[in-house]
Design a protein around this motif. Structure first.
Motif, mmCIF file in Angstrom:
data_model
loop_
_atom_site.group_PDB
_atom_site.id
_atom_site.type_symbol
_atom_site.label_atom_id
_atom_site.label_comp_id
_atom_site.label_asym_id
_atom_site.label_seq_id
_atom_site.Cartn_x
_atom_site.Cartn_y
_atom_site.Cartn_z
ATOM 1 N N TYR A 188 -98.151 58.666 -33.462
ATOM 2 C CA TYR A 188 -98.314 58.302 -34.905
ATOM 3 C C TYR A 188 -98.712 57.450 -35.304
ATOM 4 O O TYR A 188 -99.567 56.868 -36.204
ATOM 5 C CB TYR A 188 -96.590 59.183 -35.197
ATOM 6 N N ARG A 189 -99.053 56.487 -34.107
ATOM 7 C CA ARG A 189 -98.794 54.860 -34.816
ATOM 8 C C ARG A 189 -100.096 54.718 -34.424
ATOM 9 O O ARG A 189 -100.918 54.322 -35.616
ATOM 10 C CB ARG A 189 -98.102 53.947 -33.526
ATOM 11 N N GLU A 190 -101.105 55.158 -33.689
ATOM 12 C CA GLU A 190 -102.078 55.397 -33.731
ATOM 13 C C GLU A 190 -103.217 56.033 -34.323
ATOM 14 O O GLU A 190 -104.507 55.368 -34.893
ATOM 15 C CB GLU A 190 -102.576 55.314 -31.850
ATOM 16 N N THR A 191 -102.841 57.111 -34.306
ATOM 17 C CA THR A 191 -103.620 58.515 -34.877
ATOM 18 C C THR A 191 -103.903 58.220 -36.590
ATOM 19 O O THR A 191 -104.435 58.088 -37.305
ATOM 20 C CB THR A 191 -103.581 59.910 -34.643
ATOM 21 N N PHE A 192 -102.695 57.944 -37.251
ATOM 22 C CA PHE A 192 -102.038 58.009 -38.533
ATOM 23 C C PHE A 192 -101.895 56.322 -38.739
ATOM 24 O O PHE A 192 -101.790 56.123 -39.682
ATOM 25 C CB PHE A 192 -101.144 58.756 -38.811
ATOM 26 N N ARG A 193 -101.853 55.493 -38.342
ATOM 27 C CA ARG A 193 -101.573 53.842 -38.305
ATOM 28 C C ARG A 193 -100.811 54.755 -39.143
ATOM 29 O O ARG A 193 -100.157 53.260 -39.687
ATOM 30 C CB ARG A 193 -102.716 53.553 -39.783
ATOM 31 N N ALA A 194 -99.562 54.847 -38.868
ATOM 32 C CA ALA A 194 -98.005 54.816 -39.827
ATOM 33 C C ALA A 194 -96.719 53.421 -38.575
ATOM 34 O O ALA A 194 -97.578 53.770 -37.638
ATOM 35 C CB ALA A 194 -97.538 56.103 -39.281
ATOM 36 N N THR A 195 -95.956 53.636 -39.221
ATOM 37 C CA THR A 195 -94.965 52.916 -38.973
ATOM 38 C C THR A 195 -94.179 53.521 -38.429
ATOM 39 O O THR A 195 -93.537 54.237 -38.734
ATOM 40 C CB THR A 195 -94.523 51.607 -40.338
ATOM 41 N N VAL A 196 -93.759 53.377 -37.524
ATOM 42 C CA VAL A 196 -92.648 54.115 -36.175
ATOM 43 C C VAL A 196 -91.845 53.081 -35.888
ATOM 44 O O VAL A 196 -92.093 52.007 -35.331
ATOM 45 C CB VAL A 196 -93.462 54.659 -35.050
ATOM 46 N N THR A 197 -90.729 53.035 -36.286
ATOM 47 C CA THR A 197 -89.041 52.945 -35.752
ATOM 48 C C THR A 197 -89.247 53.073 -34.091
ATOM 49 O O THR A 197 -89.402 53.771 -33.977
ATOM 50 C CB THR A 197 -88.022 53.275 -36.125
ATOM 51 N N PRO A 198 -88.834 52.166 -33.914
ATOM 52 C CA PRO A 198 -88.076 51.392 -32.687
ATOM 53 C C PRO A 198 -87.148 52.879 -32.058
ATOM 54 O O PRO A 198 -86.583 53.301 -33.237
ATOM 55 C CB PRO A 198 -87.661 50.611 -31.792
ATOM 56 N N PRO A 199 -87.156 53.104 -30.413
ATOM 57 C CA PRO A 199 -86.573 54.750 -30.560
ATOM 58 C C PRO A 199 -84.755 54.493 -30.573
ATOM 59 O O PRO A 199 -84.897 53.312 -30.468
ATOM 60 C CB PRO A 199 -86.407 55.015 -29.154
ATOM 61 N N GLN A 200 -84.047 55.590 -31.133
ATOM 62 C CA GLN A 200 -82.695 55.113 -31.137
ATOM 63 C C GLN A 200 -81.354 55.871 -30.057
ATOM 64 O O GLN A 200 -82.147 57.738 -30.356
ATOM 65 C CB GLN A 200 -82.108 55.243 -32.728
ATOM 66 N N ASP A 201 -81.015 55.966 -30.065
ATOM 67 C CA ASP A 201 -80.012 56.491 -28.663
ATOM 68 C C ASP A 201 -79.405 57.493 -29.278
ATOM 69 O O ASP A 201 -78.105 56.306 -29.625
ATOM 70 C CB ASP A 201 -80.431 56.837 -27.718
ATOM 71 N N TYR A 202 -79.016 59.045 -29.535
ATOM 72 C CA TYR A 202 -77.605 59.603 -30.096
ATOM 73 C C TYR A 202 -77.113 60.649 -29.215
ATOM 74 O O TYR A 202 -76.912 61.420 -29.438
ATOM 75 C CB TYR A 202 -78.066 60.167 -31.672
ATOM 76 N N ALA A 203 -77.172 59.927 -28.102
ATOM 77 C CA ALA A 203 -76.300 60.859 -27.476
ATOM 78 C C ALA A 203 -75.364 61.941 -26.919
ATOM 79 O O ALA A 203 -75.103 62.452 -26.662
ATOM 80 C CB ALA A 203 -75.859 59.885 -25.580
ATOM 81 N N GLN A 204 -74.545 61.115 -28.221
ATOM 82 C CA GLN A 204 -73.840 62.252 -28.970
ATOM 83 C C GLN A 204 -73.744 63.266 -29.514
ATOM 84 O O GLN A 204 -72.964 64.261 -28.999
ATOM 85 C CB GLN A 204 -72.380 60.982 -29.327
ATOM 86 N N TYR A 205 -75.026 63.238 -29.641
ATOM 87 C CA TYR A 205 -75.472 64.707 -30.817
ATOM 88 C C TYR A 205 -76.883 65.008 -30.006
ATOM 89 O O TYR A 205 -77.273 66.059 -30.306
ATOM 90 C CB TYR A 205 -75.453 64.348 -31.531
ATOM 91 N N GLY A 206 -76.977 64.595 -28.138
ATOM 92 C CA GLY A 206 -77.807 65.857 -27.763
ATOM 93 C C GLY A 206 -79.388 64.802 -27.948
ATOM 94 O O GLY A 206 -80.327 65.900 -27.572
ATOM 95 N N PHE A 207 -79.545 64.255 -28.816
ATOM 96 C CA PHE A 207 -81.252 63.162 -28.672
ATOM 97 C C PHE A 207 -81.705 62.115 -29.124
ATOM 98 O O PHE A 207 -80.600 61.149 -29.420
ATOM 99 C CB PHE A 207 -81.424 64.452 -29.965
ATOM 100 N N CYS A 208 -82.259 61.668 -28.586
ATOM 101 C CA CYS A 208 -82.811 60.218 -29.195
ATOM 102 C C CYS A 208 -83.688 60.852 -30.473
ATOM 103 O O CYS A 208 -84.309 61.584 -30.120
ATOM 104 C CB CYS A 208 -83.492 58.706 -28.253
ATOM 105 N N SER A 209 -84.625 59.572 -31.232
ATOM 106 C CA SER A 209 -84.951 59.446 -31.886
ATOM 107 C C SER A 209 -85.752 58.644 -32.919
ATOM 108 O O SER A 209 -85.094 57.348 -32.757
ATOM 109 C CB SER A 209 -84.503 60.034 -33.272
ATOM 110 N N ALA A 210 -87.094 58.523 -33.144
ATOM 111 C CA ALA A 210 -87.545 57.685 -33.982
ATOM 112 C C ALA A 210 -88.084 57.918 -35.540
ATOM 113 O O ALA A 210 -88.089 59.426 -35.572
ATOM 114 C CB ALA A 210 -89.041 56.859 -33.271
#
Length: 146
Positions: free
Chosen positions: A34-56
């Motif tokens: 998404y950063r390279e193809t769409f030139r979008a701003t992407v946040t740093p990854p956040q870890d949500y281990a208590q919910y079973g995923f990491c996200s950006a």
């Protein structure tokens, strides 16, 4: 947004699109895409281990995507049936007013609580997840800011 009417929706949408959540197998690769193809701003990854995923989050300027990489915990909100792929649409999040009244209205219209079956306090507000009747739409997240 106009005032909310209990018992009937007004002519305007009940909330605004907050984001569309997509499951991805490799968060780092999806973020780079998404950063390279769409030139979008992407946040740093956040870890949500208590919910079973990491996200950006991907900011497209007119909308946001939430890229979610599931972790290996079977008892979380991102748990999927065995026959479903680990990539694709997970849920659509709406920012709403009067979350409890809206939740009750949707349940009366056939939506089913998903996950904890409760309204949950989260950073910045409260949230709930609902599964639409008969698979007519993706999982819905309602979020009411504090």
């Amino acid at each position: 947004m106009t005032s909310f009417e209990i018992g009937a929706f007004s002519a305007t949408p009940f909330g605004k699109l907050d984001y569309v959540a997509l499951l991805v197998d490799r968060l780092d690769e999806a973020s780079a895409h998404y950063r390279e193809t769409f030139r979008a701003t992407v946040t740093p990854p956040q870890d949500y281990a208590q919910y079973g995923f990491c996200s950006a989050y991907v900011d497209l300027g007119y909308a946001r995507l939430k890229l979610m990489q599931p972790l290996e915990r079977p008892d979380t909100i991102v748990n999927l049936p065995e026959d479903r792929a680990r990539s694709g649409l997970h849920h659509v999040s709406y920012q709403v007013e009067h979350l409890v009244a809206l939740r009750e209205r949707l349940i009366d219209q056939g939506y089913r609580p998903y996950g904890s079956n409760e309204v949950t306090e989260v950073a910045g507000g409260r949230t709930t997840f609902l599964r639409p009747p008969d698979g007519i739409a993706p999982l819905v997240r309602l979020f009411e800011p504090a």
